[in-house]
Motif scaffolding. Structure first.
Motif, PDB file in Angstrom:
ATOM      1  N   PHE A 180     -99.317  47.624  33.949  1.00  0.00           N
ATOM      2  CA  PHE A 180    -100.006  46.549  34.663  1.00  0.00           C
ATOM      3  C   PHE A 180     -99.713  45.194  34.034  1.00  0.00           C
ATOM      4  CE2 PHE A 180    -103.332  50.073  35.240  1.00  0.00           C
ATOM      5  CZ  PHE A 180    -102.617  50.611  36.297  1.00  0.00           C
ATOM      6  N   PHE A 181     -99.697  45.157  32.705  1.00  0.00           N
ATOM      7  CA  PHE A 181     -99.401  43.890  32.031  1.00  0.00           C
ATOM      8  C   PHE A 181     -97.977  43.437  32.312  1.00  0.00           C
ATOM      9  CE2 PHE A 181    -102.726  44.761  28.457  1.00  0.00           C
ATOM     10  CZ  PHE A 181    -103.739  44.398  29.339  1.00  0.00           C
ATOM     11  N   LEU A 182     -97.030  44.366  32.286  1.00  0.00           N
ATOM     12  CA  LEU A 182     -95.643  44.013  32.592  1.00  0.00           C
ATOM     13  C   LEU A 182     -95.530  43.457  34.008  1.00  0.00           C
ATOM     14  CD1 LEU A 182     -92.560  44.284  31.680  1.00  0.00           C
ATOM     15  CD2 LEU A 182     -92.587  46.353  33.087  1.00  0.00           C
ATOM     16  N   LEU A 183     -96.166  44.120  34.967  1.00  0.00           N
ATOM     17  CA  LEU A 183     -96.094  43.660  36.356  1.00  0.00           C
ATOM     18  C   LEU A 183     -96.757  42.300  36.523  1.00  0.00           C
ATOM     19  CD1 LEU A 183     -96.806  46.967  38.320  1.00  0.00           C
ATOM     20  CD2 LEU A 183     -94.613  45.832  37.957  1.00  0.00           C
ATOM     21  N   SER A 184     -97.843  42.069  35.839  1.00  0.00           N
ATOM     22  CA  SER A 184     -98.494  40.764  35.927  1.00  0.00           C
ATOM     23  C   SER A 184     -97.563  39.667  35.425  1.00  0.00           C
ATOM     24  CB  SER A 184     -99.794  40.755  35.112  1.00  0.00           C
ATOM     25  OG  SER A 184    -100.754  41.602  35.689  1.00  0.00           O
ATOM     26  N   GLY A 185     -96.894  39.917  34.295  1.00  0.00           N
ATOM     27  CA  GLY A 185     -95.938  38.940  33.797  1.00  0.00           C
ATOM     28  C   GLY A 185     -94.779  38.751  34.753  1.00  0.00           C
ATOM     29  N   PHE A 186     -94.317  39.847  35.337  1.00  0.00           N
ATOM     30  CA  PHE A 186     -93.205  39.792  36.287  1.00  0.00           C
ATOM     31  C   PHE A 186     -93.538  38.885  37.465  1.00  0.00           C
ATOM     32  CE2 PHE A 186     -90.951  41.609  39.989  1.00  0.00           C
ATOM     33  CZ  PHE A 186     -89.637  41.526  39.537  1.00  0.00           C
ATOM     34  N   PHE A 187     -94.742  38.998  37.991  1.00  0.00           N
ATOM     35  CA  PHE A 187     -95.113  38.214  39.165  1.00  0.00           C
ATOM     36  C   PHE A 187     -95.574  36.800  38.815  1.00  0.00           C
ATOM     37  CE2 PHE A 187     -95.788  42.552  40.993  1.00  0.00           C
ATOM     38  CZ  PHE A 187     -94.793  42.456  41.941  1.00  0.00           C
ATOM     39  N   VAL A 188     -96.476  36.673  37.857  1.00  0.00           N
ATOM     40  CA  VAL A 188     -97.044  35.361  37.547  1.00  0.00           C
ATOM     41  C   VAL A 188     -95.988  34.436  36.951  1.00  0.00           C
ATOM     42  CG1 VAL A 188     -98.791  34.118  36.243  1.00  0.00           C
ATOM     43  CG2 VAL A 188     -99.327  36.345  37.213  1.00  0.00           C
ATOM     44  N   LEU A 189     -95.336  34.896  35.893  1.00  0.00           N
ATOM     45  CA  LEU A 189     -94.314  34.062  35.273  1.00  0.00           C
ATOM     46  C   LEU A 189     -93.130  33.865  36.207  1.00  0.00           C
ATOM     47  CD1 LEU A 189     -94.341  35.420  31.600  1.00  0.00           C
ATOM     48  CD2 LEU A 189     -95.278  33.262  32.443  1.00  0.00           C
ATOM     49  N   GLY A 190     -92.783  34.924  36.932  1.00  0.00           N
ATOM     50  CA  GLY A 190     -91.668  34.792  37.866  1.00  0.00           C
ATOM     51  C   GLY A 190     -91.938  33.766  38.948  1.00  0.00           C
ATOM     52  N   MET A 191     -93.123  33.797  39.554  1.00  0.00           N
ATOM     53  CA  MET A 191     -93.454  32.863  40.623  1.00  0.00           C
ATOM     54  C   MET A 191     -93.498  31.424  40.121  1.00  0.00           C
ATOM     55  SD  MET A 191     -97.026  32.423  42.683  1.00  0.00           S
ATOM     56  CE  MET A 191     -97.730  31.749  41.197  1.00  0.00           C
ATOM     57  N   THR A 192     -94.215  31.198  39.027  1.00  0.00           N
ATOM     58  CA  THR A 192     -94.342  29.827  38.531  1.00  0.00           C
ATOM     59  C   THR A 192     -93.019  29.311  37.975  1.00  0.00           C
ATOM     60  OG1 THR A 192     -95.172  30.756  36.441  1.00  0.00           O
ATOM     61  CG2 THR A 192     -96.812  30.021  38.048  1.00  0.00           C
ATOM     62  N   ALA A 193     -92.228  30.187  37.346  1.00  0.00           N
ATOM     63  CA  ALA A 193     -90.934  29.753  36.812  1.00  0.00           C
ATOM     64  C   ALA A 193     -89.993  29.352  37.938  1.00  0.00           C
ATOM     65  CB  ALA A 193     -90.319  30.856  35.961  1.00  0.00           C
ATOM     66  N   ARG A 194     -89.934  30.158  39.007  1.00  0.00           N
ATOM     67  CA  ARG A 194     -89.041  29.815  40.124  1.00  0.00           C
ATOM     68  C   ARG A 194     -89.457  28.503  40.781  1.00  0.00           C
ATOM     69  NH1 ARG A 194     -89.004  35.511  40.532  1.00  0.00           N
ATOM     70  NH2 ARG A 194     -90.852  35.520  41.861  1.00  0.00           N
ATOM     71  N   THR A 195     -90.752  28.261  40.831  1.00  0.00           N
ATOM     72  CA  THR A 195     -91.230  26.991  41.370  1.00  0.00           C
ATOM     73  C   THR A 195     -90.732  25.826  40.522  1.00  0.00           C
ATOM     74  OG1 THR A 195     -93.228  28.041  42.254  1.00  0.00           O
ATOM     75  CG2 THR A 195     -93.290  25.657  41.944  1.00  0.00           C
ATOM     76  N   ALA A 196     -90.839  25.976  39.208  1.00  0.00           N
ATOM     77  CA  ALA A 196     -90.383  24.911  38.309  1.00  0.00           C
ATOM     78  C   ALA A 196     -88.877  24.736  38.372  1.00  0.00           C
ATOM     79  CB  ALA A 196     -90.821  25.227  36.880  1.00  0.00           C
ATOM     80  N   ILE A 197     -88.128  25.820  38.477  1.00  0.00           N
ATOM     81  CA  ILE A 197     -86.666  25.752  38.529  1.00  0.00           C
ATOM     82  C   ILE A 197     -86.213  25.014  39.791  1.00  0.00           C
ATOM     83  CG2 ILE A 197     -84.579  27.154  38.776  1.00  0.00           C
ATOM     84  CD1 ILE A 197     -86.004  29.257  36.976  1.00  0.00           C
ATOM     85  N   ARG A 198     -86.945  25.215  40.890  1.00  0.00           N
ATOM     86  CA  ARG A 198     -86.595  24.513  42.141  1.00  0.00           C
ATOM     87  C   ARG A 198     -86.954  23.040  42.089  1.00  0.00           C
ATOM     88  NH1 ARG A 198     -88.913  29.284  44.491  1.00  0.00           N
ATOM     89  NH2 ARG A 198     -90.839  28.109  44.877  1.00  0.00           N
ATOM     90  N   GLY A 199     -87.608  22.622  41.022  1.00  0.00           N
ATOM     91  CA  GLY A 199     -87.995  21.222  40.893  1.00  0.00           C
ATOM     92  C   GLY A 199     -89.297  20.889  41.572  1.00  0.00           C
TER      93      GLY A 199
END
Length: 688
Positions: A50-69
């Motif tokens: 569960f912790f791995l999946l939470s990191g996968f989704f939360v960090l993944g979503m916010t990181a992709r948002t930041a990468i797109r500017g």
């Protein structure tokens, strides 16, 4: 206990058409948690998934948002978390509070109230971490909210995650660096630092490390790394099939192969985390993934969050009502069936309406979510706490005829007349015209009835482990100065000594540390250098300004089977004090049990034979120190066994007062009723 939320944190917008194997992975992890809790009693590794999946989704979503500017919407991320998770959690907590107050015995109320309140504010992990290393904490039956520790960790991570992404993205842009590379580096660095800390902390203090957010961050961070590198992973179909099967088999076998309870999280947590990572990397890859994409696995994934939240309180209530340590095969099936039924009802009746609520502002949605969670839970807990407080009664005073405690042993009137020996017996036990006094303290409050001594406390010299307190002071020069030296079993004597000391003008000081009985060798842990240093410092401190008497332990480990002993280190410690001219009174220890006498009293009632442990099984007629020929001449002995046990038994209640607060410590109320005996015998032992 292995536990965790099966719903990914905010930003989890996976659709079955895109990554159905992840939904199935959630369902498998949830099933493992439930099965291992109900039938096995071991860590399954599901929480780490569960912790791995939470990191996968939360960090993944916010990181992709930041990468797109684009702007990282921190408050929006937090809002989605609360809106998705909080109302369901609030429903479970309120229901759990009501059920525990009605169905569980009062002896469990104190711990349940504390942990339910910690769960409301998402700090249950820290509550459990603190209790795990707190000698004076209630270490009895697990609370009805214990499983909220992992939801607390997830909430804390989700509060931190968008802030980390926002800070790293801003830093990278301010230096014209690649945002994606900077974020990947930050996630990897978090993984390394947290993993190393987890290994070290688990080895040194596993009880605390298990619930520590810092020892779990690497699991979330690895999920973030996966989210950023997954698109670049290129492996063949055969390799994906092998990887997917290895992940599923590894996850299923983790808890069965490894007895990981005492080694988690540490490096052992790599097993379930890497197994889940293998499933994510494999994607759609053959039979292993087809198993996770079946309709049953998909539906189990969708109800996994409410299933996890419901299964633990259902299990705790079932065990509490059956008075059994395990539910058994049939009882376990009932627990699982009820949990699944509640999860299905919650998934279809509670969660869908929340998704359709439309609020003009995100802040309004967050406020509604928080209100729907906090207000009912706090109201329920407040009412319950008021009821529990009202059950506490009045403090037991020395000479109270309704609660004579130890003084009743002199008259033989050990228990009130008569009592309910079977808790199912509906017959009124009170004779007409008589009122049987209520036992004090109540079973709801007895575990908190500690001997308090935190007055006038301060460090002694340069020893970090030695602290001196002055719980009993007198005006002017004291008639005598007495020091209680040792562990909690000396601390518990303070209520017995305090009334005498105040009456006769004695000053009482304490040099007390949990798990550190006084002696020249450690009796609790051969490697506990702190206790040895503390005891050596105590000797020098007392020698510099000798008191009129020092009270220490004479024996330890008084258990069924006549295991009582006087260790060589005790005698050597007495000799050290005697050589310095300090009078020593060594106090025989009280019995210890493999259960809580107050809970037996609660289950069977006053005077129940089931709760009376034969004295001959615990205390030999001749204490072990009487059989030694190396006791220093300046040592006298105080044996209070006749104030704790009858000539034939050691009962849980004497003179309308509960004797023990847990399985080995006297309640402060009962110790206070021993004051006349202490006052009558101590001066004679010291020749005062």
């Amino acid at each position: 206990m292995d536990s965790g939320t099966t719903t990914a944190a905010p930003g989890t917008r996976t659709r079955s058409v895109r990554r159905p194997e992840i939904e199935g992975l959630r369902g498998l992890a949830a099933l493992l948690v439930v099965v291992y809790h109900v039938w096995v009693g071991r860590v399954s590794g599901g929480v780490d998934v569960f912790f791995l999946l939470s990191g996968f989704f939360v960090l993944g979503m916010t990181a992709r948002t930041a990468i797109r500017g684009e702007r990282v919407d921190v408050t929006g991320t937090w809002t989605r978390l609360f809106w998705r998770l909080v109302p369901t959690a609030g429903l479970v907590l309120v229901t759990s509070a009501v059920a525990a107050a009605v169905l569980l015995p009062p002896s469990t109320w104190s711990r349940n109230l504390r942990e339910l309140l910690a769960s409301v504010f998402f700090v249950e992990n820290w509550r459990l971490a603190t209790d795990a290393v707190d000698y004076y904490a209630d270490h009895g039956t697990a609370s009805i909210a214990q499983h909220f520790w992992s939801l607390s960790i997830q909430a804390q991570f989700t509060l931190l995650a968008p802030l980390l992404v926002l800070a790293v993205a801003w830093w990278a842009r301010s230096r014209a660096l690649d945002v994606r590379s900077a974020l990947l580096t930050a996630f990897a660095a978090t993984f390394v630092v947290s993993f190393v800390h987890s290994v070290v902390a688990t080895a040194s203090d596993q009880a605390f490390a298990y619930f520590d957010l810092r020892t779990r961050l690497w699991e979330f961070a690895l999920g973030g790394v996966l989210a950023l590198v997954l698109d670049g992973v290129r492996i063949g179909a055969r390799a994906r099939a092998v990887l997917g099967w290895a992940g599923v088999i590894g996850l299923v076998s983790c808890g069965a192969v490894l007895d990981v309870g005492a080694g988690f999280p540490g490096y052992l947590a790599l097993w379930p985390v890497l197994s889940a990572a293998a499933v994510i990397v494999a994607g759609r890859a053959g039979a292993g993934e087809r198993l996770l994409r079946t309709p049953a696995a998909q539906y189990l994934g969708r109800i996994s969050y409410p299933l996890y939240l419901w299964h633990w309180p259902v299990l705790v209530l079932a065990l509490g009502l059956s008075a059994s340590p395990t539910p058994g095969a049939v009882g376990g099936l009932v627990v699982v069936a009820v949990s699944v039924g509640l999860a299905v009802a919650t998934h279809h009746l509670v969660e869908p309406p929340l998704r359709t609520v439309s609020l003009p502002r995100a802040a309004g949605r967050a406020g509604l979510a928080i209100a729907s969670f906090l207000v009912p839970a706090l109201v329920a807990l407040g009412v319950w706490a008021a009821v529990a407080a009202g059950d506490s009664g009045t403090p037991v005073a020395v000479g109270d005829p309704a609660h004579p405690g130890a003084t009743a042993l002199a008259t033989g009137d050990v228990v009130a007349e008569p009592a309910v020996t079977d808790p199912t017996d509906p017959i009124d036990p009170e004779p007409a015209g008589e009122v049987v006094p209520a036992v004090q303290p109540s079973t709801a409050r007895v575990q908190d009835d500690w001997a308090q001594y935190r007055d006038g406390c301060g460090p002694v010299g340069e020893s970090p482990a030695l602290e001196e307190c002055v719980p009993v002071r007198v005006d002017g020069e004291p008639q005598r100065r007495i020091v209680l030296l040792g562990d909690s079993h000396m601390q518990q004597l303070l209520p017995a000594l305090e009334p005498v000391a105040r009456e006769r003008g004695w000053e009482v000081r304490t040099l007390v540390r949990a798990r550190c009985p006084f002696g020249t060798t450690s009796e609790t842990d051969p490697g506990d250098a702190m206790c040895l240093d503390r005891n050596a410092a105590a000797i020098e401190h007392l020698a510099a300004d000798p008191p009129d008497a020092v009270l220490v332990s004479a024996t330890r480990d008084v258990r069924a089977g006549l295991t009582e002993q006087t260790p060589d280190g005790f005698v050597a410690g007495w000799q050290e004090l005697d050589d310095r001219g300090i009078p020593v009174v060594a106090v025989r220890d009280n019995p210890r049990f493999d259960h809580r006498p107050s809970e037996c009293f609660e289950a069977y009632g006053r005077g129940a034979a089931q709760c009376d442990i034969p004295r001959a099984e615990l205390l030999a007629p001749d204490p072990p120190y009487a059989l030694r020929d190396d006791v220093p001449a300046g040592v006298s002995f105080l044996d209070l066994s006749d104030e704790i046990c009858t000539p034939t038994a050691c009962p849980p209640e004497i003179g309308n007062v509960l004797v023990y607060l847990d399985d080995n410590h006297l309640s402060a109320s009962y110790a206070r009723t021993m004051s006349p005996a202490v006052g009558a015998r101590l001066p004679g032992l010291l020749g005062w």
